[in-house]
Design an enzyme around this catalytic site. Structure first.
Site, PDB file in Angstrom:
ATOM      1  N   ASP A  90       0.832  -1.206   0.000  1.00 34.68           N
ATOM      2  CA  ASP A  90       0.000   0.000   0.000  1.00 34.68           C
ATOM      3  C   ASP A  90       0.866   1.255   0.000  1.00 34.68           C
ATOM      4  O   ASP A  90       1.539   1.560   0.969  1.00 34.68           O
ATOM      5  CB  ASP A  90      -0.906   0.013   1.235  1.00 34.68           C
ATOM      6  CG  ASP A  90      -2.039  -0.996   1.110  1.00 34.68           C
ATOM      7  OD1 ASP A  90      -2.722  -0.980   0.076  1.00 34.68           O
ATOM      8  OD2 ASP A  90      -2.215  -1.803   2.042  1.00 34.68           O
ATOM      9  N   PHE A 139      -6.004   3.341   5.869  1.00 31.54           N
ATOM     10  CA  PHE A 139      -5.578   2.662   7.103  1.00 31.54           C
ATOM     11  C   PHE A 139      -6.017   1.197   7.056  1.00 31.54           C
ATOM     12  O   PHE A 139      -7.030   0.876   6.448  1.00 31.54           O
ATOM     13  CB  PHE A 139      -6.202   3.334   8.331  1.00 31.54           C
ATOM     14  CG  PHE A 139      -5.893   4.797   8.412  1.00 31.54           C
ATOM     15  CD1 PHE A 139      -4.696   5.250   8.960  1.00 31.54           C
ATOM     16  CD2 PHE A 139      -6.771   5.733   7.875  1.00 31.54           C
ATOM     17  CE1 PHE A 139      -4.395   6.604   8.994  1.00 31.54           C
ATOM     18  CE2 PHE A 139      -6.479   7.099   7.905  1.00 31.54           C
ATOM     19  CZ  PHE A 139      -5.289   7.533   8.470  1.00 31.54           C
ATOM     20  N   GLY A 186      -7.224  -2.181   9.365  1.00 33.89           N
ATOM     21  CA  GLY A 186      -7.991  -2.392  10.590  1.00 33.89           C
ATOM     22  C   GLY A 186      -9.384  -1.784  10.592  1.00 33.89           C
ATOM     23  O   GLY A 186     -10.020  -1.690  11.638  1.00 33.89           O
ATOM     24  N   ASP A 220     -10.320  -5.403  -1.269  1.00 35.80           N
ATOM     25  CA  ASP A 220      -9.310  -4.923  -0.314  1.00 35.80           C
ATOM     26  C   ASP A 220      -9.977  -4.103   0.791  1.00 35.80           C
ATOM     27  O   ASP A 220     -10.571  -3.059   0.518  1.00 35.80           O
ATOM     28  CB  ASP A 220      -8.315  -4.047  -1.103  1.00 35.80           C
ATOM     29  CG  ASP A 220      -7.182  -3.484  -0.252  1.00 35.80           C
ATOM     30  OD1 ASP A 220      -7.029  -3.888   0.909  1.00 35.80           O
ATOM     31  OD2 ASP A 220      -6.444  -2.620  -0.801  1.00 35.80           O
ATOM     32  N   GLY A 234      -4.898  -7.372   5.676  1.00 39.77           N
ATOM     33  CA  GLY A 234      -3.798  -6.788   6.445  1.00 39.77           C
ATOM     34  C   GLY A 234      -3.858  -7.217   7.887  1.00 39.77           C
ATOM     35  O   GLY A 234      -3.150  -8.139   8.320  1.00 39.77           O
TER      36      GLY A 234
HETATM   37  C1  DX5 Z   1      -6.526   0.231   2.920  1.00 39.26           C
HETATM   38  C2  DX5 Z   1      -5.464  -0.558   2.221  1.00 39.26           C
HETATM   39  C3  DX5 Z   1      -5.547  -2.000   2.535  1.00 39.26           C
HETATM   40  C4  DX5 Z   1      -5.253  -2.324   3.981  1.00 39.26           C
HETATM   41  C5  DX5 Z   1      -6.138  -3.462   4.367  1.00 39.26           C
HETATM   42  O1  DX5 Z   1      -6.232   1.560   2.764  1.00 39.26           O
HETATM   43  O2  DX5 Z   1      -5.598  -0.398   0.826  1.00 39.26           O
HETATM   44  O3  DX5 Z   1      -4.739  -2.777   1.673  1.00 39.26           O
HETATM   45  O4  DX5 Z   1      -3.928  -2.687   4.218  1.00 39.26           O
HETATM   46  O5  DX5 Z   1      -6.043  -3.681   5.736  1.00 39.26           O
HETATM   47  P1  DX5 Z   1      -7.175  -4.511   6.508  1.00 39.26           P
HETATM   48  O6  DX5 Z   1      -7.217  -5.878   5.917  1.00 39.26           O
HETATM   49  O7  DX5 Z   1      -6.715  -4.498   7.933  1.00 39.26           O
HETATM   50  O8  DX5 Z   1      -8.475  -3.770   6.309  1.00 39.26           O
HETATM   51 ZN    ZN Z   2      -4.512  -1.803  -0.522  1.00 39.88          ZN
END
Ligand code: DX5
Ligand code: ZN
Length: 216
Positions: A33, A141, A143, A173, A195
């Site tokens: 990211d 972000f 989470g 995602d 993530g």
């Molecule tokens: C969000 C990012 C994601 C993020 C996902 O801005 O594009 O790739 O890392 O994290 P989780 O799986 O914790 O939502």
């Molecule tokens: Zn992403």
């Protein structure tokens, strides 16, 4: 088979090589990211980190560019060793040209859509992409919680992609956990990014394997 892409945003950046090694045997690709503090409120990493990762792993590096001016940076990320470069439709006034430029650099081209952006924003370029990334959180972000209405978008995009000549991957995602990954796969996703559900646990490798079990 559905692919799992651990997002390093939730990893320990001070031990990135070790974190990659934990998931390398079980992950299909690594999601990276990139954030610029303009398109999204957060700042993360640039080509130097992608280049360091490239030296460390054979896994495909799935680079998600959450940046205002992707055209200025795609060559640097391609040179750093990105396998795919995904740009946001919201910041590409000449999306078709940007996607072509990515492919000319020998990299897979992806296009991403925020939760509130209509699928129609990418309708005309579906034959020109290797990947469509549907965001299921407002990016910036890790989470955050999965936004439920996105499931319908994924279903509809899957229907659209049946006719796309380049047979793009459909990546989802944001907010993907053990308890919703099946529904997202059933809606038509071919790649799941996770993530916090992976690197936020004490055993990231086990977390990937558990997610894979859920998906069987
Ligand atoms: C969000 C990012 C994601 C993020 C996902 O801005 O594009 O790739 O890392 O994290 P989780 O799986 O914790 O939502
Ligand atoms: Zn992403």
């Amino acid at each position: 088979m559905i692919k799992i892409a651990p997002s390093i945003l939730s990893a320990d950046f001070a031990a990135l090589g070790d974190e990659i090694a934990k998931v390398e045997p079980v992950a299909d690709l690594l999601h990276v990211d990139v954030m610029d503090g303009h398109f999204v409120p957060n700042l993360t990493i640039g080509p130097v980190v992608v280049e360091a990762m490239r030296r460390r792993t054979q896994l495909p590096l799935d680079v998600h560019l959450m940046i205002q001016h992707p055209d200025r940076h795609i060559a640097a990320f391609a040179k750093a060793g990105a396998t795919s470069l995904t740009v946001h439709a919201e910041v590409c006034p000449h999306l078709h040209r940007t996607l072509q430029q990515i492919r000319e650099l020998g990299v897979k081209a992806g296009v991403a859509l925020n939760p509130s952006t209509s699928l129609h924003a990418v309708e005309q370029v579906l034959d020109e992409v290797d990947l469509v990334l549907v965001l299921s959180v407002n990016p910036g972000f890790s989470g955050q919680s999965f936004i439920p209405f996105v499931l319908k978008k994924v279903e509809e995009m899957r229907r659209w992609l049946k006719d796309a000549s380049s047979h793009p991957e459909l990546e989802v995602d944001g907010g993907i956990k053990l308890d919703n990954c099946r529904d997202i796969a059933r809606a038509g996703a071919s790649i799941l990014v996770a993530g916090s559900a992976i690197f936020g646990t004490p055993d990231p490798r086990a977390a990937v394997m558990e997610m894979r079990e859920q998906l069987q």
